[in-house]
Design a protein around this motif. Sequence first.
Motif, PDB file in Angstrom:
ATOM      1  N   ARG A 101       0.833  -1.209   0.000  1.00  0.00           N
ATOM      2  CA  ARG A 101       0.000   0.000   0.000  1.00  0.00           C
ATOM      3  C   ARG A 101       0.864   1.254   0.000  1.00  0.00           C
ATOM      4  O   ARG A 101       1.662   1.452   0.912  1.00  0.00           O
ATOM      5  N   ILE A 102       0.693   2.058  -1.065  1.00  0.00           N
ATOM      6  CA  ILE A 102       1.467   3.302  -1.122  1.00  0.00           C
ATOM      7  C   ILE A 102       0.906   4.291  -0.102  1.00  0.00           C
ATOM      8  O   ILE A 102       1.649   4.953   0.608  1.00  0.00           O
ATOM      9  N   GLY A 103      -0.418   4.419  -0.086  1.00  0.00           N
ATOM     10  CA  GLY A 103      -1.036   5.271   0.930  1.00  0.00           C
ATOM     11  C   GLY A 103      -0.990   6.756   0.640  1.00  0.00           C
ATOM     12  O   GLY A 103      -1.008   7.564   1.563  1.00  0.00           O
ATOM     13  N   VAL A 104      -0.921   7.108  -0.644  1.00  0.00           N
ATOM     14  CA  VAL A 104      -0.990   8.527  -1.041  1.00  0.00           C
ATOM     15  C   VAL A 104      -2.339   8.710  -1.735  1.00  0.00           C
ATOM     16  O   VAL A 104      -2.675   7.934  -2.637  1.00  0.00           O
ATOM     17  N   TYR A 115      13.096   0.741 -11.846  1.00  0.00           N
ATOM     18  CA  TYR A 115      13.684  -0.446 -11.223  1.00  0.00           C
ATOM     19  C   TYR A 115      12.922  -0.858  -9.952  1.00  0.00           C
ATOM     20  O   TYR A 115      13.541  -1.277  -8.961  1.00  0.00           O
ATOM     21  N   VAL A 116      11.612  -0.728  -9.985  1.00  0.00           N
ATOM     22  CA  VAL A 116      10.835  -0.974  -8.764  1.00  0.00           C
ATOM     23  C   VAL A 116       9.797  -2.092  -8.910  1.00  0.00           C
ATOM     24  O   VAL A 116       9.683  -2.938  -8.013  1.00  0.00           O
ATOM     25  N   VAL A 117       9.075  -2.111 -10.037  1.00  0.00           N
ATOM     26  CA  VAL A 117       7.887  -2.982 -10.115  1.00  0.00           C
ATOM     27  C   VAL A 117       8.227  -4.449  -9.831  1.00  0.00           C
ATOM     28  O   VAL A 117       7.474  -5.141  -9.159  1.00  0.00           O
ATOM     29  N   HIS A 118       9.389  -4.916 -10.304  1.00  0.00           N
ATOM     30  CA  HIS A 118       9.732  -6.333 -10.079  1.00  0.00           C
ATOM     31  C   HIS A 118       9.966  -6.643  -8.592  1.00  0.00           C
ATOM     32  O   HIS A 118       9.998  -7.803  -8.207  1.00  0.00           O
ATOM     33  N   ASN A 125      -2.382  -4.970  -7.468  1.00  0.00           N
ATOM     34  CA  ASN A 125      -2.787  -4.046  -6.413  1.00  0.00           C
ATOM     35  C   ASN A 125      -2.064  -2.694  -6.574  1.00  0.00           C
ATOM     36  O   ASN A 125      -2.667  -1.626  -6.425  1.00  0.00           O
ATOM     37  N   LEU A 126      -0.779  -2.769  -6.919  1.00  0.00           N
ATOM     38  CA  LEU A 126       0.018  -1.550  -7.123  1.00  0.00           C
ATOM     39  C   LEU A 126      -0.589  -0.699  -8.249  1.00  0.00           C
ATOM     40  O   LEU A 126      -0.789   0.502  -8.099  1.00  0.00           O
ATOM     41  N   PHE A 127      -0.880  -1.351  -9.395  1.00  0.00           N
ATOM     42  CA  PHE A 127      -1.411  -0.598 -10.538  1.00  0.00           C
ATOM     43  C   PHE A 127      -2.811  -0.045 -10.241  1.00  0.00           C
ATOM     44  O   PHE A 127      -3.143   1.045 -10.682  1.00  0.00           O
ATOM     45  N   ARG A 128      -3.603  -0.815  -9.495  1.00  0.00           N
ATOM     46  CA  ARG A 128      -4.944  -0.313  -9.149  1.00  0.00           C
ATOM     47  C   ARG A 128      -4.830   0.934  -8.280  1.00  0.00           C
ATOM     48  O   ARG A 128      -5.532   1.915  -8.486  1.00  0.00           O
ATOM     49  N   GLU A 129      -3.941   0.876  -7.318  1.00  0.00           N
ATOM     50  CA  GLU A 129      -3.806   2.027  -6.413  1.00  0.00           C
ATOM     51  C   GLU A 129      -3.300   3.254  -7.169  1.00  0.00           C
ATOM     52  O   GLU A 129      -3.805   4.357  -6.993  1.00  0.00           O
ATOM     53  N   ILE A 130      -2.328   3.051  -8.037  1.00  0.00           N
ATOM     54  CA  ILE A 130      -1.786   4.188  -8.790  1.00  0.00           C
ATOM     55  C   ILE A 130      -2.834   4.720  -9.770  1.00  0.00           C
ATOM     56  O   ILE A 130      -3.018   5.937  -9.900  1.00  0.00           O
ATOM     57  N   GLY A 131      -3.545   3.793 -10.420  1.00  0.00           N
ATOM     58  CA  GLY A 131      -4.601   4.209 -11.342  1.00  0.00           C
ATOM     59  C   GLY A 131      -5.662   5.060 -10.656  1.00  0.00           C
ATOM     60  O   GLY A 131      -6.236   5.969 -11.250  1.00  0.00           O
ATOM     61  N   SER A 132      -5.886   4.794  -9.381  1.00  0.00           N
ATOM     62  CA  SER A 132      -6.944   5.516  -8.660  1.00  0.00           C
ATOM     63  C   SER A 132      -6.543   6.959  -8.330  1.00  0.00           C
ATOM     64  O   SER A 132      -7.404   7.787  -8.054  1.00  0.00           O
ATOM     65  N   THR A 162      -2.527  -3.327 -17.827  1.00  0.00           N
ATOM     66  CA  THR A 162      -3.633  -2.999 -18.739  1.00  0.00           C
ATOM     67  C   THR A 162      -4.938  -3.656 -18.258  1.00  0.00           C
ATOM     68  O   THR A 162      -6.008  -3.121 -18.480  1.00  0.00           O
ATOM     69  N   ASN A 163      -4.819  -4.784 -17.575  1.00  0.00           N
ATOM     70  CA  ASN A 163      -6.017  -5.425 -17.020  1.00  0.00           C
ATOM     71  C   ASN A 163      -6.650  -4.608 -15.894  1.00  0.00           C
ATOM     72  O   ASN A 163      -7.787  -4.843 -15.507  1.00  0.00           O
TER      73      ASN A 163
END
Length: 185
Positions: A101-104, A115-118, A125-132, A162-163
Motif C-alpha cells: 500500500r502506497i497510501g498517497v 527499477y521498482v515494479v519487479h 494491487n500496485l497498478f490499481r492504487e496508482i490508477g486511482s 492494462t487489465n
Amino acid sequence: MSNRKNRVCPVERAGSLDTRIRKWMQNPRKLLGNYLKEGMTVLDVGCGPGFFSVDMTGMVGKTGRVIAVDLQEGMLRKVRDKIQGTELEERLTLHLCEEDRIGVSEPVDFVLMFYVVHEVPDQENLFREIGSILKPEGQIFIVEPPFHVSKKGFEHMIRIATNTGLTVVKRPKIFLNRAVVLGRA
Ligand SMILES: C[S@@+](CC[C@H](N)C(=O)[O-])C[C@H]1O[C@@H](n2cnc3c(N)ncnc32)[C@H](O)[C@@H]1O
C-alpha cells in the motif's frame, strides 16, 4: 533472511544507484524532460536514495511538488540528507509506505517507477492504487532492468497493468533497459 527480503534492494546498495556513471547514462533531466512540466505533482514510487526525486523536484519548479515514496526508512533518510537545508525541502515530501500500500491519496500528474515494479509482490494491487490517483491525462513511466526482468516478464507486467484499466501510451527506448509509459484507458 527470507526470499521476500532478498528481492528488495537493500539500503547498503543505495550507493550503486547514485553514481556519476549513472548520472551520465540515465540523466534524469534528459530522460524525463519531455514528460515533466512546471507545476506538476509527481509520485516517485520506490524512490531509493532519490536519484530521480531530487532532479524531478527541480524540474517541476516552484509551483510543483514531488512525493518520494519508499518501503525503507533508510532510503528516505538518504533523500532527506540530500535536501535538508535546501529550498527543495518544501516541495519534496517523503513518504514511508507499506509493501502492499502506497497510501498517497493526492491526485498526481506523473508517476515514476524506476527499477521498482519487479520488487513489488502484488503488482495488480500496485497498478490499481496508482490508477486511482492518476489524473485523467497523467502518465506512469516504468523502467525495468533486463538482468532481473525478462522480455516475457516485462510483457506480463504490462498485461497486469492494462487489465487494471491502464493503457500503453509509448515504449521509450532506454539503453540496456525495458521501458513503457502507461496512461488511463
Ligand atoms: C532498485 S531500487 C530503485 C530506486 C530508484 N527508483 C532508482 O532508480 O534509483 C528499488 C527501490 O524500491 C523500493 N521498494 C521495493 N518494494 C517496494 C514497495 N512495495 N513499495 C515501495 N517501494 C518499494 C526499495 O526499497 C528500493 O528503494
